[in-house]
Scaffold this motif. Sequence first.
Motif, PDB file in Angstrom:
ATOM      1  N   ASP A 103     -30.938  51.325  25.096  1.00 33.54           N
ATOM      2  CA  ASP A 103     -30.158  50.432  25.950  1.00 33.54           C
ATOM      3  C   ASP A 103     -29.778  49.188  25.149  1.00 33.54           C
ATOM      4  O   ASP A 103     -30.338  48.946  24.081  1.00 33.54           O
ATOM      5  N   PRO A 104     -28.827  48.391  25.645  1.00 36.54           N
ATOM      6  CA  PRO A 104     -28.322  47.261  24.835  1.00 36.54           C
ATOM      7  C   PRO A 104     -29.245  46.064  24.765  1.00 36.54           C
ATOM      8  O   PRO A 104     -28.877  45.030  24.203  1.00 36.54           O
ATOM      9  N   PHE A 105     -30.467  46.182  25.299  1.00 37.24           N
ATOM     10  CA  PHE A 105     -31.429  45.088  25.177  1.00 37.24           C
ATOM     11  C   PHE A 105     -32.596  45.472  24.299  1.00 37.24           C
ATOM     12  O   PHE A 105     -33.002  44.714  23.425  1.00 37.24           O
ATOM     13  N   GLY A 106     -33.137  46.656  24.491  1.00 37.00           N
ATOM     14  CA  GLY A 106     -34.172  47.122  23.583  1.00 37.00           C
ATOM     15  C   GLY A 106     -33.626  47.322  22.185  1.00 37.00           C
ATOM     16  O   GLY A 106     -34.329  47.159  21.189  1.00 37.00           O
ATOM     17  N   ASN A 107     -32.344  47.657  22.083  1.00 38.75           N
ATOM     18  CA  ASN A 107     -31.686  47.888  20.801  1.00 38.75           C
ATOM     19  C   ASN A 107     -31.263  46.553  20.197  1.00 38.75           C
ATOM     20  O   ASN A 107     -30.240  45.971  20.568  1.00 38.75           O
ATOM     21  N   PRO A 143     -30.498  58.939  27.262  1.00 30.26           N
ATOM     22  CA  PRO A 143     -29.535  59.042  28.375  1.00 30.26           C
ATOM     23  C   PRO A 143     -28.170  58.428  28.079  1.00 30.26           C
ATOM     24  O   PRO A 143     -27.164  58.864  28.630  1.00 30.26           O
ATOM     25  N   ASN A 144     -28.114  57.411  27.214  1.00 30.41           N
ATOM     26  CA  ASN A 144     -26.849  56.736  26.933  1.00 30.41           C
ATOM     27  C   ASN A 144     -26.188  57.233  25.647  1.00 30.41           C
ATOM     28  O   ASN A 144     -25.366  56.534  25.049  1.00 30.41           O
ATOM     29  N   GLU A 145     -26.507  58.441  25.243  1.00 29.89           N
ATOM     30  CA  GLU A 145     -25.914  59.042  24.045  1.00 29.89           C
ATOM     31  C   GLU A 145     -24.395  59.112  24.171  1.00 29.89           C
ATOM     32  O   GLU A 145     -23.852  59.462  25.222  1.00 29.89           O
ATOM     33  N   ASN A 146     -23.699  58.766  23.089  1.00 27.29           N
ATOM     34  CA  ASN A 146     -22.237  58.836  23.045  1.00 27.29           C
ATOM     35  C   ASN A 146     -21.830  59.050  21.595  1.00 27.29           C
ATOM     36  O   ASN A 146     -22.385  58.420  20.691  1.00 27.29           O
ATOM     37  N   ASP A 147     -20.870  59.943  21.362  1.00 24.86           N
ATOM     38  CA  ASP A 147     -20.532  60.272  19.975  1.00 24.86           C
ATOM     39  C   ASP A 147     -19.231  59.639  19.501  1.00 24.86           C
ATOM     40  O   ASP A 147     -18.665  60.052  18.484  1.00 24.86           O
TER      41      ASP A 147
END
Length: 531
Positions: A439-443, A339-343
């Motif tokens: 997400d910035p926590f699991g990652n 869902p948070n995909e960004n290129d």
Amino acid sequence: MIYKAKQLSALKSVAMGMALAAALSCAPAAQAQTVTAVMQSGLRVMDPVISTAFMTRDHGYMIYDTLLGTDANFKIQPQMADWKASDDGKTYTFTLRDGLKWHDGAPVTSEDCVASIKRWAEKDSTGQVLMTMVDDIRVVDDKVFEISLKEPTSLLLQGLGKLSSRPAFMMPRRIAQTPSSQPITEYIGSGPFKFVQSAFRPGLKVVYERNDDYVPRSEPASWTAGAKVVNVEQVQWVAMPDQMTPINALMNDEIDFIQQVPFDLLPMVQDQDNIKVEVLDKLGAWTYFRFNHLHAPFNNRLIRQAAMYAVGQEDVLKALVGNPEYYKPCAAVFGCGNPNENDYGKDIVVPANIEKAKALLKQANYDGTPVVILQPTDIAMLSAQPVVIGDALRKAGFKVDMKTMDWQTVATQQSNQKAPADGGWNIFSTYSILATSGDPFGNTTIASNGKKAWAGWPDVPEIEALRLKYARAKDDAERKDITAQLQKQVIDEGVVAPLGQFLIPAAYSTKLSDVLPSPVTVFWNMKKSDK
């Protein structure tokens, strides 16, 4: 010449046979109640709080359990404990379920779990942020404890139920009180398997026995949630000396399971009647490389960017995978398809741009400081990336020093903060599962709080502020906006350099059934017949 070639071929066959015999001397021929598996590497690092290595994580899931699990729909589910939240969302009461015992026979208590949470949170990038939002953790009685929050957040349940790379495994209090800077030396959990200390051969062999005292949940098994029913008596992990040896062993019915099949060897097992090839992690993985921000030359932002421009994803993926059915380029640090995909930054990290890299090196006044790259040689999914990275950096004008070693040594070296000239490193590459990278926590790669961060130790306060903002976000639209800002910061600062996405095939004997599809390799649920 023909005779000499035949001699060499015969010698090679004899050598391979001897290597196979040596490897299998660590384990008997595959038996009906024993699953013999070849994992991605040998196991040496045993503490799942100290290390984020997947082998250490997989070991953790064998012998430890978690308070909460994550199912195939990404929903957090009760595992060791149920919970109840207060109306204001600031107090969570956790109640341990009946029948929980440590492997030494002692009951699992709230004090054990509180100590385990605190030790985990000192190291884990999710736990570190979570604890800034925790007001108190209080033991109510032997089976109940409370966590009081300063403000409502979904981070509590997400952290305690995270899949990887540093799950919140529960340990006895006496073990969990080991300082998080020191590895534990006793391996007792409450999970579905017991670690057999007497059979352990570091890097060569690990034996796990079924924990007959384990009481599974009643729900169906789904990822790390639900019933962890063990249907075999024993699981053995054996390391083998080269990538061909386990392939031959599987075809000859001498082992049961290969966690990762090298892509160039797939054709050997794909059409075998007694072997099933399957991608168990349907979402796949992403590979990347990581800079050491503490020391030259990558304490310079421009030089980090030069390296990112130099390396082309297609070059890496062709060397690593080869078959485009199993890979695709992707610039998104939170994963393409997530869902948070960004290129943002695709022009920096996807194509190789050697001329741009050279220009940036000139602008940064690069002085020829050697770049020490760690290369693991024993894992097919990790051995190709450093070679391609090193070649690209040399073309751009970097001086490169490639250091080869096995993966467990690389995993140990990752935490070495010494200067490269004193035994440290500048670059290593690895991969993470997409199921936990959205997400910035699991990652794990995103945290940028200096020496408290994961290996590489980036120090970017703007990223930490955005992570905290994400934890406080009220809806998906706000989270999407925050992750777009994070994508830009991560790429611009060289926090992590994406190298693309790929799927990893496993192979196993048709004697095995009910092998659980999951982003992490688990051995509960599976059954083994004698035919």
